[in-house]
Write an enzyme that holds these catalytic residues in place. Structure first.
Site, short mmCIF file in Angstrom:
data_model
loop_
_atom_site.label_atom_id
_atom_site.label_comp_id
_atom_site.label_asym_id
_atom_site.label_seq_id
_atom_site.Cartn_x
_atom_site.Cartn_y
_atom_site.Cartn_z
N ARG A 104 0.84 -1.21 0.00
CA ARG A 104 0.00 0.00 0.00
C ARG A 104 0.86 1.25 0.00
NH1 ARG A 104 -4.55 0.99 4.60
NH2 ARG A 104 -2.84 0.37 5.97
N TYR A 157 3.26 5.07 13.27
CA TYR A 157 3.46 3.93 14.16
C TYR A 157 4.92 3.49 14.09
CZ TYR A 157 -1.56 2.69 14.84
OH TYR A 157 -2.88 2.67 15.19
N ARG A 170 -7.25 9.09 10.76
CA ARG A 170 -8.29 8.64 11.70
C ARG A 170 -9.68 9.00 11.22
NH1 ARG A 170 -5.66 4.68 14.14
NH2 ARG A 170 -3.71 5.41 15.06
N GLU A 277 -13.59 -3.51 16.58
CA GLU A 277 -13.22 -2.26 15.90
C GLU A 277 -14.52 -1.66 15.40
OE1 GLU A 277 -9.70 -2.33 13.32
OE2 GLU A 277 -10.96 -1.47 11.75
C1 3EB Z 1 -5.48 0.87 14.20
O1 3EB Z 1 -5.97 1.88 14.71
C2 3EB Z 1 -6.38 -0.30 14.02
O2 3EB Z 1 -4.54 -0.37 7.92
O3 3EB Z 1 -6.11 0.71 6.86
C3 3EB Z 1 -7.78 0.64 11.56
C4 3EB Z 1 -8.19 1.30 10.40
C5 3EB Z 1 -6.69 -0.18 11.51
C6 3EB Z 1 -7.49 1.15 9.21
C7 3EB Z 1 -5.63 0.21 7.90
C8 3EB Z 1 -5.98 -0.33 10.31
C9 3EB Z 1 -6.38 0.33 9.17
O4 3EB Z 1 -4.28 0.79 13.88
C10 3EB Z 1 -6.24 -0.94 12.72
#
Ligand code: 3EB
Length: 291
Positions: A104, A157, A170, A277
């Site tokens: 990605r 991250y 987000r 989630e």
């Molecule tokens: C997180 O907050 C949970 O890789 O597109 C949430 C939403 C999560 C999207 C993505 C991953 C993704 O990291 C995981």
């Protein structure tokens, strides 16, 4: 087995739609909003020492999406749903979600897209088998991305979660002339960059709801003209273990009441320690099932 009454999300437009296909992407759009899908069979790719088949499939899929956006004139990739077969499975020592993240991110970079900041809202879920499937909304103009002050941005991250950070925000807001839509990404029990409440699905649900409220407040700060109330959100909950459904549902009801529309589906989530989630959208009219 297909359930007798499968869950469906249907997006309706009041305007005439153009249907098209570009490369492997099938899409429809009105003047403001485009929805597209792509399905990529990973078995068309071969693992090499430098790139797994899934990584290559993910990069290919996103390159196709960006080509379709350019073709149709919707450069603002706003919201993406990623469905990965066997998301948590470890192959050759690397979790498949992490392989997906490499492909990605490579596609975003190759197509001249930002890797941080103005990136789409997203969800990434695990399905049992089948192809890598991606669905997305795009807009004509730039979008506004929203972060969660309680969480490290996913694109920052640390490497403990994989060699490449996931490329999503987000929440994302489209500002169209007709209507503003807010998409809140898949939201889980993560504070900072760490999973909280291991093994405690009720506490994970509560933490998730605090995160959604925080993103909602941040969206209202960043885009004050668009601030849907929590009751006006359409929520979709992803439940790892169906046995947890009633506990999650009870917790959601206790915290946010009966007014908010919440549907639930079973799915694997991108960290093995996450049990639930929840994603949401707002700013558009909703109709249909309530939890
Ligand atoms: C997180 O907050 C949970 O890789 O597109 C949430 C939403 C999560 C999207 C993505 C991953 C993704 O990291 C995981």
């Amino acid at each position: 087995m297909v359930p007798a009454n499968p869950w469906r999300a249907v997006w309706l437009s009041d305007h005439a739609l153009v249907a098209g296909r570009h490369g492997q992407v099938a899409y429809r759009h009105d003047d403001e909003l485009m929805y597209g899908v792509i399905s990529v069979d990973e078995s068309a790719f071969v693992d090499t020492p430098s790139a797994s088949a899934l990584q290559q499939a993910a990069e290919f899929a996103y390159r196709e999406v960006f080509a379709a956006l350019a073709h149709a004139g919707f450069p603002g990739l706003l919201r993406v749903w990623n469905y990965l077969p066997r998301i948590n499975e470890i192959e050759n020592g690397v979790e498949r979600y992490r392989k997906f993240n490499i492909g990605r991110q490579d596609a975003f970079a190759a197509c001249g897209r930002a890797l941080t900041g103005r990136v789409p809202a997203a969800s990434a879920l695990g399905v049992r088998h089948g192809a890598l499937e991606i669905g997305f909304f795009a807009v004509r103009r730039a979008l506004l991305a929203v972060e969660n002050p309680r969480q490290v941005s996913a694109y920052h991250y640390p490497e403990t979660y994989g060699p490449r950070s996931p490329t999503f925000s987000r929440a994302a807001v489209s500002s169209s002339m007709v209507q503003d839509v807010l998409f809140i990404s898949g939201t889980a029990s993560i504070v900072g960059h760490q999973t909280l409440h291991h093994g405690d699905v009720a506490a994970q649900t509560r933490e998730t709801l605090v995160n959604i409220d925080t993103v909602l407040a941040e969206a209202a700060r960043v885009a004050p003209l668009l601030s849907p109330a929590r009751e006006d959100l359409a929520c979709l909950g992803y439940v790892r273990d169906p046995a947890d459904l009633e506990r999650i549902r009870a917790e959601v009801r206790r915290v946010i009441g009966d007014e908010t529309q919440v549907c639930y589906v079973q799915a694997d989530i991108c960290r093995t320690d996450l049990l639930v989630e929840i994603e949401a959208s707002g700013g558009h009219p909703t109709q249909g099932a309530r939890s």
